[in-house]
Design an enzyme around this catalytic site. Structure first.
Site, PDB file in Angstrom:
ATOM      1  N   TYR A 167       9.755   3.073  -0.230  1.00  0.00           N
ATOM      2  CA  TYR A 167       8.791   3.836   0.414  1.00  0.00           C
ATOM      3  C   TYR A 167       9.451   5.393   0.344  1.00  0.00           C
ATOM      4  O   TYR A 167       8.949   6.488   0.319  1.00  0.00           O
ATOM      5  CB  TYR A 167       7.936   3.581   1.780  1.00  0.00           C
ATOM      6  CG  TYR A 167       7.088   2.298   1.578  1.00  0.00           C
ATOM      7  CD1 TYR A 167       7.448   1.131   1.692  1.00  0.00           C
ATOM      8  CD2 TYR A 167       5.960   2.757   0.859  1.00  0.00           C
ATOM      9  CE1 TYR A 167       6.365   0.136   1.375  1.00  0.00           C
ATOM     10  CE2 TYR A 167       4.836   1.951   0.556  1.00  0.00           C
ATOM     11  CZ  TYR A 167       5.253   0.458   0.865  1.00  0.00           C
ATOM     12  OH  TYR A 167       4.270  -0.532   0.549  1.00  0.00           O
TER      13      TYR A 167
ATOM     14  N   HIS B  42      -5.560   2.317   3.563  1.00  0.00           N
ATOM     15  CA  HIS B  42      -4.144   1.731   3.221  1.00  0.00           C
ATOM     16  C   HIS B  42      -2.991   2.552   3.935  1.00  0.00           C
ATOM     17  O   HIS B  42      -1.766   2.085   3.665  1.00  0.00           O
ATOM     18  CB  HIS B  42      -3.966   1.443   1.901  1.00  0.00           C
ATOM     19  CG  HIS B  42      -4.996   0.475   1.129  1.00  0.00           C
ATOM     20  ND1 HIS B  42      -5.260   0.468  -0.183  1.00  0.00           N
ATOM     21  CD2 HIS B  42      -5.903  -0.207   1.826  1.00  0.00           C
ATOM     22  CE1 HIS B  42      -6.019  -0.336  -0.605  1.00  0.00           C
ATOM     23  NE2 HIS B  42      -6.569  -0.775   0.491  1.00  0.00           N
TER      24      HIS B  42
ATOM     25  N   CYS C  82      12.369   3.394  17.414  1.00  0.00           N
ATOM     26  CA  CYS C  82      11.315   3.582  17.840  1.00  0.00           C
ATOM     27  C   CYS C  82      11.347   4.771  18.683  1.00  0.00           C
ATOM     28  O   CYS C  82      11.969   4.368  19.824  1.00  0.00           O
ATOM     29  CB  CYS C  82      10.327   2.519  18.233  1.00  0.00           C
ATOM     30  SG  CYS C  82       8.848   2.781  19.078  1.00  0.00           S
TER      31      CYS C  82
ATOM     32  N   GLU D 149     -10.774   4.846 -17.518  1.00  0.00           N
ATOM     33  CA  GLU D 149     -11.257   3.984 -18.419  1.00  0.00           C
ATOM     34  C   GLU D 149     -11.965   2.839 -17.350  1.00  0.00           C
ATOM     35  O   GLU D 149     -12.056   2.874 -16.377  1.00  0.00           O
ATOM     36  CB  GLU D 149     -10.161   3.212 -19.165  1.00  0.00           C
ATOM     37  CG  GLU D 149      -9.087   2.700 -18.365  1.00  0.00           C
ATOM     38  CD  GLU D 149      -7.567   2.168 -18.938  1.00  0.00           C
ATOM     39  OE1 GLU D 149      -7.586   2.808 -19.970  1.00  0.00           O
ATOM     40  OE2 GLU D 149      -7.182   1.309 -18.643  1.00  0.00           O
TER      41      GLU D 149
END
Ligand code: APR
Length: 233
Positions: free
Chosen positions: A53, A106, A133, A200
């Protein structure tokens, strides 16, 4: 044509240089999605997942919105209460083109999530498993991305929008991943017209009343211009 729900996929950002997943050189031809896009993969090797990521975040930072992103932002600005922009994409190119309130079902590359306490914050460019965190200080940081086997975000809001839609448009998505691939059937059942814009034919092409084929940077602005003319925009 009052309420329009637009679902976009990786094909919307392909001409901006961001990879698709299942095309000839797509991301899933280079990485095993089980390693980088599942909770099990993250538990096995969080560093590999963050590397994946981090690379996509850097790719996105170096990319620019294309004419299709700009056209969708223009359409939304013309009638914000009638255009719902739902995306499977985790890039922020629609926002950088001027769109607002984009429904990222997502998740997003530029957001981070604490796997322990659920806290969310703006992701730094480079994330590491050891990063604490900001809320609970535990080293349980993950990208705020919905992985396979996890529940997509904002489905209640999307369901409500599909129920009210007069037109459902899918742009640049292969129709391989549910629940997004099923939105066309939900919209049609609620009486909406359906249109697919793609390079397509997708796996769900037969479910659309109308299909236009071509690169998004060409066929999306052309379609938006028609809608704005129809609205007298
Ligand atoms: N213009 C328009 N469409 C394009 C272009 C282009 N320039 N280039 C590719 N496409 C189309 C392809 O024809 C294909 O239908 O984009 C689609 C890409 O399909 P996928 O790679 O499967 O991407 P997507 O449909 O967005 O995948 C859905 O799968 O892996 C998960 O979470 C991931 O959100 C992703 C989801």
């Amino acid at each position: 044509m009052q309420n329009i729900v637009i679902l976009t996929g990786a094909g919307l950002s392909a001409e901006s240089g961001l990879g698709t997943f299942r095309d000839q050189h797509g991301l899933w031809t280079k990485y095993d999605l089980n390693d980088v896009a599942t909770p099990e993969g993250f538990a096995r090797n969080p560093a590999l997942v963050h590397d994946f990521y981090n690379a996509r975040r850097a790719n996105c930072l170096g990319a620019s919105p294309n004419a299709a992103h700009a056209a969708l932002a223009r359409l939304q600005r013309a009638a914000p209460d009638r255009v719902c922009l739902v995306t499977q994409n985790v890039d922020d190119l629609l926002e950088r083109a001027g769109a607002v309130d984009v429904v990222h079902m997502h998740g997003q590359l530029n957001r981070a999530l604490c796997a322990d306490c659920g806290h969310r914050w703006d992701a730094p460019q480079v994330m590491a498993p050891s990063a604490p965190c900001p809320a609970c200080a535990r080293a349980a940081t993950r990208p705020d991305i919905v992985w396979f086997g996890e529940y997509p975000y904002h489905l209640d809001r999307i369901d409500r929008a599909l129920m009210r839609a007069d037109l459902f448009v899918a742009i640049g998505t292969s129709g391989n991943v549910y629940p997004a691939a099923g939105f066309v059937q939900q919209a049609a059942a609620a009486g909406a017209a359906t249109l697919e814009l793609n390079l397509e034919a997708s796996a769900t092409a037969a479910l659309f009343e109308d299909t236009r084929l071509g690169p998004a940077s060409q066929i999306v602005p052309a379609w938006v211009a028609e809608v704005l003319a129809h609205w007298g925009g």
